[in-house]
Design an enzyme around this catalytic site. Structure first.
Site, short mmCIF file in Angstrom:
data_model
loop_
_atom_site.label_atom_id
_atom_site.label_comp_id
_atom_site.label_asym_id
_atom_site.label_seq_id
_atom_site.Cartn_x
_atom_site.Cartn_y
_atom_site.Cartn_z
N LYS A 112 0.82 -1.11 -0.05
CA LYS A 112 0.05 -0.06 0.02
C LYS A 112 0.72 1.64 -0.01
O LYS A 112 0.60 2.29 -0.60
CB LYS A 112 -0.98 0.01 1.26
CG LYS A 112 -2.03 -0.99 1.12
CD LYS A 112 -3.05 -0.81 2.17
CE LYS A 112 -4.19 -1.88 2.06
NZ LYS A 112 -5.03 -1.74 3.36
N LYS A 196 -5.23 -11.24 -6.72
CA LYS A 196 -6.41 -11.48 -5.95
C LYS A 196 -7.43 -10.35 -6.41
O LYS A 196 -7.03 -9.38 -6.95
CB LYS A 196 -6.23 -11.43 -4.57
CG LYS A 196 -5.77 -10.06 -4.01
CD LYS A 196 -5.91 -9.93 -2.55
CE LYS A 196 -5.54 -8.40 -2.27
NZ LYS A 196 -5.55 -8.20 -0.67
N LYS A 199 -10.41 -4.11 -4.95
CA LYS A 199 -10.89 -2.90 -5.39
C LYS A 199 -10.00 -2.14 -6.17
O LYS A 199 -10.19 -1.12 -6.96
CB LYS A 199 -11.57 -1.92 -4.31
CG LYS A 199 -10.80 -1.68 -3.09
CD LYS A 199 -11.72 -1.78 -1.86
CE LYS A 199 -10.85 -1.86 -0.56
NZ LYS A 199 -11.80 -2.41 0.31
P1 TYM Z 1 -10.49 -5.84 3.84
O1 TYM Z 1 -11.68 -4.76 4.32
O2 TYM Z 1 -9.80 -5.49 2.94
O3 TYM Z 1 -11.32 -7.15 3.25
C1 TYM Z 1 -12.27 -7.68 4.13
C2 TYM Z 1 -12.28 -9.07 4.10
O4 TYM Z 1 -12.42 -9.68 2.76
C3 TYM Z 1 -11.23 -10.53 2.51
N1 TYM Z 1 -10.78 -10.60 1.28
C4 TYM Z 1 -10.71 -11.58 0.41
N2 TYM Z 1 -10.95 -12.93 0.41
C5 TYM Z 1 -10.96 -13.64 -0.65
N3 TYM Z 1 -10.39 -13.29 -2.05
C6 TYM Z 1 -10.28 -12.00 -2.31
N4 TYM Z 1 -9.85 -11.65 -3.32
C7 TYM Z 1 -10.23 -11.00 -0.83
N5 TYM Z 1 -10.10 -9.80 -0.79
C8 TYM Z 1 -10.53 -9.42 0.29
C9 TYM Z 1 -10.13 -10.08 3.48
O5 TYM Z 1 -9.23 -10.98 3.67
C10 TYM Z 1 -10.79 -9.75 4.86
O6 TYM Z 1 -11.09 -10.90 5.60
N6 TYM Z 1 -7.27 -5.72 7.63
C11 TYM Z 1 -8.69 -5.98 7.33
C12 TYM Z 1 -9.79 -5.36 8.12
C13 TYM Z 1 -9.93 -5.64 9.51
C14 TYM Z 1 -10.08 -7.04 10.28
C15 TYM Z 1 -9.90 -6.55 11.58
C16 TYM Z 1 -10.24 -8.18 9.96
C17 TYM Z 1 -9.62 -4.92 10.47
N7 TYM Z 1 -9.67 -5.41 11.62
C18 TYM Z 1 -10.04 -7.73 12.68
C19 TYM Z 1 -10.47 -9.26 10.79
C20 TYM Z 1 -10.32 -8.97 12.20
C21 TYM Z 1 -8.97 -5.58 5.99
O7 TYM Z 1 -8.27 -4.74 5.31
O8 TYM Z 1 -10.03 -6.39 5.40
#
Ligand code: TYM
Length: 333
Positions: A112, A196, A199
């Site tokens: 990022k 993957k 967005k």
């Molecule tokens: P975020 O908001 O980027 O993504 C949300 C969830 O979607 C999953 N994900 C995917 N799974 C499969 N294939 C894909 N292409 C794909 N893209 C995204 C992510 O693995 C995630 O589970 N850091 C985290 C948010 C967060 C969080 C937490 C998660 C903050 N605090 C505590 C769990 C527990 C994040 O950026 O997710």
């Protein structure tokens, strides 16, 4: 019952199919027989410098999508991260136990910050995984349902829990386990099936946004990149595109990959894409209607989130007290 915690960032108007299949469907399933807590992590979203009005709108939209997908506020706790002050407070404590080098090794930060450029990178983006660890550890979480891309952050969370347990005594934190379902842990970009779905991907055509026009969704699936062969077979190494489509098909239909391979035996890639486009549209249309029902009544939605924050605080406050006390902070009277 096991304590479950997870969250998503409100950084987009719509969740995408990777968020849904990698995480949200697991969240819904894990509500049965567990104590689940699901959060819209708006503090994390601040790391991308959002427009304030847009962030507020996206926070509600994200919550509405959790509900429309089947997160049930009667059984689970659904809330907004910034409504529970303990998240930011525990993050500070944890940051005092996180090595600078350790944080520097987080690959998502490296990716990022490379994208935002040295100028656009903030301290918040750097400490993002520490806030995520605080989210999880505040609730004595046993299992964290996420996609594969969060594995390294979960490792850091576990390391921090173990470190504080050895510094301040066993039972300071529960050491959480990732819950990563192999089949759907990484949904790939439809135009570049080695990357993957995300967005921030190169071409918008590789992305399926749940709230996009169903016609656009169908078109993107029908123009997914496959390969020069003909056979519909699950083989991620040699047939990444076709395998990704089969994964999505299987997850949305509940049918096994082998069964789908048999069904499409002798048929062409075009048949697979048309059938999958139909399936996705059939699923997404009522999903969108439910999301809009929730968004049409923001007062009711805000009430659900307020009740969730109240329940979350009841669990978070004693955890923070315990950690403050063990850290040597003078008790508040
Ligand atoms: P975020 O908001 O980027 O993504 C949300 C969830 O979607 C999953 N994900 C995917 N799974 C499969 N294939 C894909 N292409 C794909 N893209 C995204 C992510 O693995 C995630 O589970 N850091 C985290 C948010 C967060 C969080 C937490 C998660 C903050 N605090 C505590 C769990 C527990 C994040 O950026 O997710």
């Amino acid at each position: 019952p096991a304590r479950i915690f997870s969250g998503m960032q409100p950084t987009s108007d719509s969740l995408h199919l990777g968020n849904y299949l990698g995480a949200l469907t697991q969240w819904v399933a894990l509500q049965d027989g567990n104590e689940a807590i699901y959060c819209v992590v708006d503090l994390h979203a601040l790391t991308v410098g959002p427009d304030p009005a847009v962030l507020r709108e996206r926070t509600r939209r994200t919550a509405a999508q959790y509900l429309a997908a089947g997160v049930d506020p009667e059984r689970s706790t659904l809330f907004v991260q910034s409504h529970v002050a303990e998240h930011a407070e525990l993050a500070w404590i944890l940051s005092c136990h996180t090595g600078f080098g350790e944080a520097s090794r987080m690959t998502q930060f490296k990716d990022k910050s490379a994208k935002q450029g040295a100028e656009g990178t903030t301290v918040g983006l750097f400490t993002y995984p520490v806030l995520m660890a605080a989210d999880i550890l505040l609730y004595d979480t046993a299992k964290v349902p996420v996609g594969e891309d969060q594995r390294q952050h979960l490792e850091l969370t576990r390391d921090l829990a173990q470190r504080l347990n050895s510094r301040f005594g066993a039972g300071t934190f529960v050491v959480p386990e990732p819950h990563i379902v192999k089949e759907t842990a990484k949904i790939y970009d439809l135009q570049d099936p080695t990357a993957k779905m995300s967005k921030s991907a190169g071409s918008p055509n590789g992305l399926i946004e749940l709230l996009d026009n169903p016609k656009t969704i169908a078109k993107r699936i029908r123009s997914a990149v496959t390969d020069a062969g003909r056979e519909i077979r699950f083989d991620p190494e040699h047939k990444a595109g076709v395998s990704n489509l089969l994964t999505i098909f299987s997850a949305l239909s509940g049918r096994g990959i082998a069964e789908l391979e048999a069904d499409f035996d002798g048929k062409g890639y075009g048949d697979l894409k048309v059938a999958l486009a139909d399936l996705v549209v059939e699923w997404v249309t009522p999903f969108q209607a439910r999301v809009h029902e929730y968004l049409d009544d923001p007062a009711a939605l805000d009430a659900v989130l307020a009740a969730g924050a109240e329940k979350a605080r009841e669990i978070a406050a004693p955890t923070l007290d315990r950690v403050y006390e063990r850290s040597g902070l003078l008790a508040r009277r």
